[in-house]
Design a protein around this motif. Structure first.
Motif, PDB file in Angstrom:
ATOM      1  N   ARG A  42       0.881  -1.177   0.000  1.00 51.13           N
ATOM      2  CA  ARG A  42       0.000   0.000   0.000  1.00 51.13           C
ATOM      3  C   ARG A  42       0.916   1.224   0.000  1.00 51.13           C
ATOM      4  NH1 ARG A  42      -4.390  -2.353  -1.902  1.00 51.13           N
ATOM      5  NH2 ARG A  42      -5.359  -3.829  -0.463  1.00 51.13           N
ATOM      6  N   ALA A  43       1.379   1.581  -1.180  1.00 50.03           N
ATOM      7  CA  ALA A  43       2.449   2.570  -1.314  1.00 50.03           C
ATOM      8  C   ALA A  43       2.013   3.994  -1.011  1.00 50.03           C
ATOM      9  CB  ALA A  43       3.038   2.507  -2.720  1.00 50.03           C
ATOM     10  N   THR A  44       0.701   4.236  -0.878  1.00 52.35           N
ATOM     11  CA  THR A  44       0.225   5.595  -0.585  1.00 52.35           C
ATOM     12  C   THR A  44      -0.555   5.666   0.722  1.00 52.35           C
ATOM     13  OG1 THR A  44      -1.769   5.252  -1.934  1.00 52.35           O
ATOM     14  CG2 THR A  44       0.156   6.221  -3.028  1.00 52.35           C
ATOM     15  N   GLU A  45      -0.403   4.658   1.584  1.00 47.29           N
ATOM     16  CA  GLU A  45      -1.104   4.696   2.865  1.00 47.29           C
ATOM     17  C   GLU A  45      -0.853   6.012   3.594  1.00 47.29           C
ATOM     18  OE1 GLU A  45      -1.066   2.713   7.338  1.00 47.29           O
ATOM     19  OE2 GLU A  45       0.113   1.754   5.746  1.00 47.29           O
ATOM     20  N   HIS A  46       0.385   6.466   3.604  1.00 53.24           N
ATOM     21  CA  HIS A  46       0.759   7.695   4.309  1.00 53.24           C
ATOM     22  C   HIS A  46       0.881   8.897   3.369  1.00 53.24           C
ATOM     23  CE1 HIS A  46       1.501   5.557   8.089  1.00 53.24           C
ATOM     24  NE2 HIS A  46       2.029   4.609   7.350  1.00 53.24           N
ATOM     25  N   GLY A  47       0.324   8.770   2.183  1.00 48.07           N
ATOM     26  CA  GLY A  47       0.381   9.867   1.230  1.00 48.07           C
ATOM     27  C   GLY A  47       1.422   9.642   0.155  1.00 48.07           C
ATOM     28  N   PRO A  48       1.538  10.572  -0.776  1.00 51.60           N
ATOM     29  CA  PRO A  48       2.435  10.391  -1.928  1.00 51.60           C
ATOM     30  C   PRO A  48       3.909  10.365  -1.561  1.00 51.60           C
ATOM     31  CG  PRO A  48       1.509  12.616  -1.907  1.00 51.60           C
ATOM     32  CD  PRO A  48       0.761  11.842  -0.877  1.00 51.60           C
ATOM     33  N   GLY A  49       4.258  10.868  -0.403  1.00 51.46           N
ATOM     34  CA  GLY A  49       5.660  10.880  -0.005  1.00 51.46           C
ATOM     35  C   GLY A  49       6.060   9.734   0.896  1.00 51.46           C
ATOM     36  N   GLN A  50       5.278   8.671   0.924  1.00 44.97           N
ATOM     37  CA  GLN A  50       5.556   7.554   1.821  1.00 44.97           C
ATOM     38  C   GLN A  50       6.935   6.960   1.559  1.00 44.97           C
ATOM     39  OE1 GLN A  50       2.293   4.855   2.495  1.00 44.97           O
ATOM     40  NE2 GLN A  50       3.627   3.049   2.514  1.00 44.97           N
ATOM     41  N   THR A  51       7.636   6.635   2.646  1.00 42.42           N
ATOM     42  CA  THR A  51       8.982   6.057   2.522  1.00 42.42           C
ATOM     43  C   THR A  51       9.099   4.695   3.197  1.00 42.42           C
ATOM     44  OG1 THR A  51       9.708   7.218   4.533  1.00 42.42           O
ATOM     45  CG2 THR A  51      10.063   8.349   2.422  1.00 42.42           C
ATOM     46  N   THR A  52       8.056   4.249   3.893  1.00 44.47           N
ATOM     47  CA  THR A  52       8.112   2.985   4.628  1.00 44.47           C
ATOM     48  C   THR A  52       7.232   1.938   3.967  1.00 44.47           C
ATOM     49  OG1 THR A  52       6.309   3.682   6.079  1.00 44.47           O
ATOM     50  CG2 THR A  52       8.553   4.142   6.810  1.00 44.47           C
ATOM     51  N   ASP A  53       7.609   0.675   4.138  1.00 47.15           N
ATOM     52  CA  ASP A  53       6.815  -0.471   3.675  1.00 47.15           C
ATOM     53  C   ASP A  53       6.495  -0.413   2.183  1.00 47.15           C
ATOM     54  OD1 ASP A  53       6.582  -1.932   6.149  1.00 47.15           O
ATOM     55  OD2 ASP A  53       5.226  -0.367   6.852  1.00 47.15           O
ATOM     56  N   LEU A  54       7.415   0.108   1.418  1.00 48.56           N
ATOM     57  CA  LEU A  54       7.221   0.153  -0.039  1.00 48.56           C
ATOM     58  C   LEU A  54       7.574  -1.175  -0.694  1.00 48.56           C
ATOM     59  CD1 LEU A  54       8.697   3.696  -0.754  1.00 48.56           C
ATOM     60  CD2 LEU A  54       6.282   3.049  -0.548  1.00 48.56           C
ATOM     61  N   THR A  55       8.384  -1.968  -0.011  1.00 45.62           N
ATOM     62  CA  THR A  55       8.798  -3.272  -0.523  1.00 45.62           C
ATOM     63  C   THR A  55       8.822  -4.278   0.625  1.00 45.62           C
ATOM     64  OG1 THR A  55      11.136  -2.742  -0.140  1.00 45.62           O
ATOM     65  CG2 THR A  55      10.240  -2.263  -2.334  1.00 45.62           C
ATOM     66  N   PRO A  56       8.735  -5.561   0.318  1.00 42.51           N
ATOM     67  CA  PRO A  56       8.835  -6.573   1.373  1.00 42.51           C
ATOM     68  C   PRO A  56      10.226  -6.569   1.987  1.00 42.51           C
ATOM     69  CG  PRO A  56       8.864  -7.610  -0.796  1.00 42.51           C
ATOM     70  CD  PRO A  56       8.528  -6.167  -1.014  1.00 42.51           C
ATOM     71  N   ALA A  57      10.275  -6.697   3.305  1.00 48.22           N
ATOM     72  CA  ALA A  57      11.556  -6.669   3.999  1.00 48.22           C
ATOM     73  C   ALA A  57      12.111  -8.066   4.265  1.00 48.22           C
ATOM     74  CB  ALA A  57      11.412  -5.919   5.323  1.00 48.22           C
ATOM     75  N   ASP A  58      11.374  -9.079   3.850  1.00 51.95           N
ATOM     76  CA  ASP A  58      11.811 -10.456   4.078  1.00 51.95           C
ATOM     77  C   ASP A  58      11.175 -11.331   3.005  1.00 51.95           C
ATOM     78  OD1 ASP A  58      12.982 -12.692   5.251  1.00 51.95           O
ATOM     79  OD2 ASP A  58      12.494 -12.050   7.285  1.00 51.95           O
ATOM     80  N   ASP A  59      11.477 -12.613   3.048  1.00 51.20           N
ATOM     81  CA  ASP A  59      10.921 -13.534   2.057  1.00 51.20           C
ATOM     82  C   ASP A  59       9.589 -14.078   2.566  1.00 51.20           C
ATOM     83  OD1 ASP A  59      12.112 -14.941   4.145  1.00 51.20           O
ATOM     84  OD2 ASP A  59      12.658 -16.652   2.881  1.00 51.20           O
ATOM     85  N   TRP A  60       8.596 -13.197   2.588  1.00 53.41           N
ATOM     86  CA  TRP A  60       7.275 -13.599   3.058  1.00 53.41           C
ATOM     87  C   TRP A  60       6.715 -14.706   2.164  1.00 53.41           C
ATOM     88  CZ3 TRP A  60       7.960 -11.817   7.447  1.00 53.41           C
ATOM     89  CH2 TRP A  60       8.417 -10.522   7.697  1.00 53.41           C
ATOM     90  N   ASP A  61       5.779 -15.483   2.687  1.00 49.71           N
ATOM     91  CA  ASP A  61       5.253 -16.615   1.921  1.00 49.71           C
ATOM     92  C   ASP A  61       4.628 -16.164   0.607  1.00 49.71           C
ATOM     93  OD1 ASP A  61       5.706 -18.932   3.775  1.00 49.71           O
ATOM     94  OD2 ASP A  61       4.545 -17.654   5.108  1.00 49.71           O
ATOM     95  N   ILE A  62       3.931 -15.026   0.650  1.00 52.25           N
ATOM     96  CA  ILE A  62       3.359 -14.448  -0.564  1.00 52.25           C
ATOM     97  C   ILE A  62       3.612 -12.948  -0.550  1.00 52.25           C
ATOM     98  CG2 ILE A  62       1.217 -13.947  -1.825  1.00 52.25           C
ATOM     99  CD1 ILE A  62       0.092 -16.575  -0.882  1.00 52.25           C
ATOM    100  N   VAL A  63       3.977 -12.403  -1.684  1.00 50.57           N
ATOM    101  CA  VAL A  63       4.050 -10.954  -1.892  1.00 50.57           C
ATOM    102  C   VAL A  63       3.136 -10.646  -3.065  1.00 50.57           C
ATOM    103  CG1 VAL A  63       5.503  -9.000  -2.527  1.00 50.57           C
ATOM    104  CG2 VAL A  63       6.391 -10.773  -0.996  1.00 50.57           C
ATOM    105  N   ALA A  64       2.179  -9.746  -2.858  1.00 51.34           N
ATOM    106  CA  ALA A  64       1.189  -9.454  -3.893  1.00 51.34           C
ATOM    107  C   ALA A  64       0.941  -7.952  -3.980  1.00 51.34           C
ATOM    108  CB  ALA A  64      -0.124 -10.180  -3.601  1.00 51.34           C
ATOM    109  N   PRO A  65       0.597  -7.458  -5.170  1.00 46.42           N
ATOM    110  CA  PRO A  65       0.321  -6.024  -5.302  1.00 46.42           C
ATOM    111  C   PRO A  65      -1.029  -5.612  -4.757  1.00 46.42           C
ATOM    112  CG  PRO A  65       0.021  -7.119  -7.408  1.00 46.42           C
ATOM    113  CD  PRO A  65       0.580  -8.150  -6.469  1.00 46.42           C
ATOM    114  N   ASP A  66      -1.971  -6.573  -4.620  1.00 45.95           N
ATOM    115  CA  ASP A  66      -3.305  -6.254  -4.115  1.00 45.95           C
ATOM    116  C   ASP A  66      -4.004  -7.541  -3.706  1.00 45.95           C
ATOM    117  OD1 ASP A  66      -4.389  -7.442  -6.497  1.00 45.95           O
ATOM    118  OD2 ASP A  66      -4.172  -5.525  -7.538  1.00 45.95           O
ATOM    119  N   PHE A  67      -5.233  -7.401  -3.198  1.00 48.09           N
ATOM    120  CA  PHE A  67      -5.962  -8.570  -2.696  1.00 48.09           C
ATOM    121  C   PHE A  67      -6.441  -9.478  -3.822  1.00 48.09           C
ATOM    122  CE2 PHE A  67      -7.521  -7.094   1.781  1.00 48.09           C
ATOM    123  CZ  PHE A  67      -6.205  -6.847   2.147  1.00 48.09           C
TER     124      PHE A  67
END
Length: 223
Positions: A190-215
């Protein structure tokens, strides 16, 4: 095999920032509504941390939100009506959420694992039309994520081993805590949760079981 999916809600399922700002603009004209929403949300973790650290007994998030509302209003030099607190019950879902959950529900039990109270999650689900099978999370554990008890209480309520439950979140720290107690993990960006200037949680930080762009993509991965 994953039998149930439990979800972070604020940010992962719903756009809290735009929705809260909309309510602030209606209740407090003349205030910078987005700045107020960000400041209100900024009090979220500190308020819960006092409880997680044992400095205060469990207090439902509804009450913490109200305390934080008045703290932020004072900082902005305004008086906020208590009714503004209901903004957190009227958050709009991201566009992919309802169709994605509907698809996921065909094969899996779905529930929120949020820091929100049962009534907050229930009212929010009615507003956003989130098709949960039940409401889980902080209130049944009497504590706040990322404490392990919150994830484990949700699994216990479903009578499922943690390995049969997948935590879905847009926040890496949520998934770190869930994986640590044996749950499977899915990261949805969710790259805009904190607005257009978001800098956190833009990419997975580990090898999660699934990485998906949306539900919707998540549902496709789990079919």
């Amino acid at each position: 095999m994953t039998q149930a999916l439990i979800f972070d809600v604020f940010g992962t399922c719903v756009d809290w920032r735009s929705s809260v700002a909309r309510a602030v603009a209606q209740a407090l004209p003349g205030v910078d509504a987005l700045a107020f929403a960000d400041a209100w949300r900024g009090e979220y973790q500190p308020a819960m941390e006092r409880i997680r650290a044992g400095g205060r007994g469990y207090v439902a998030l509804d009450d913490l939100h109200l305390e934080n509302l008045h703290r932020v209003a004072e900082r902005f030099g305004v008086t906020a009506p208590d009714t503004l607190n209901a903004a957190w019950e009227r958050l709009d879902p991201w566009p992919d959420v309802v169709p994605g959950l509907t698809a996921l529900r065909q094969r899996h039990i779905l529930a929120p694992c949020s820091n929100g109270s049962i009534v907050l999650m229930t009212r929010l689900a009615r507003h956003a039309r989130l098709p949960w099978d039940c409401i889980l999370g902080a209130e049944i554990a009497r504590d706040y994520k990322p404490k392990p008890e919150v994830y484990l209480a949700s699994c216990a309520a479903l009578r499922l081993h943690p390995s049969a439950v997948m935590m879905v979140a847009a926040h890496n720290d949520d998934l770190v805590a869930a994986r640590a107690v044996g749950l499977r993990t899915a990261f949805v960006t969710r790259a805009t949760e904190h607005g257009p200037g978001q800098t956190t949680d833009l990419t997975p930080a580990d090898d999660w079981d699934i990485v998906a762009p949306d539900f919707i993509a998540l549902a496709q991965r789990l079919t």
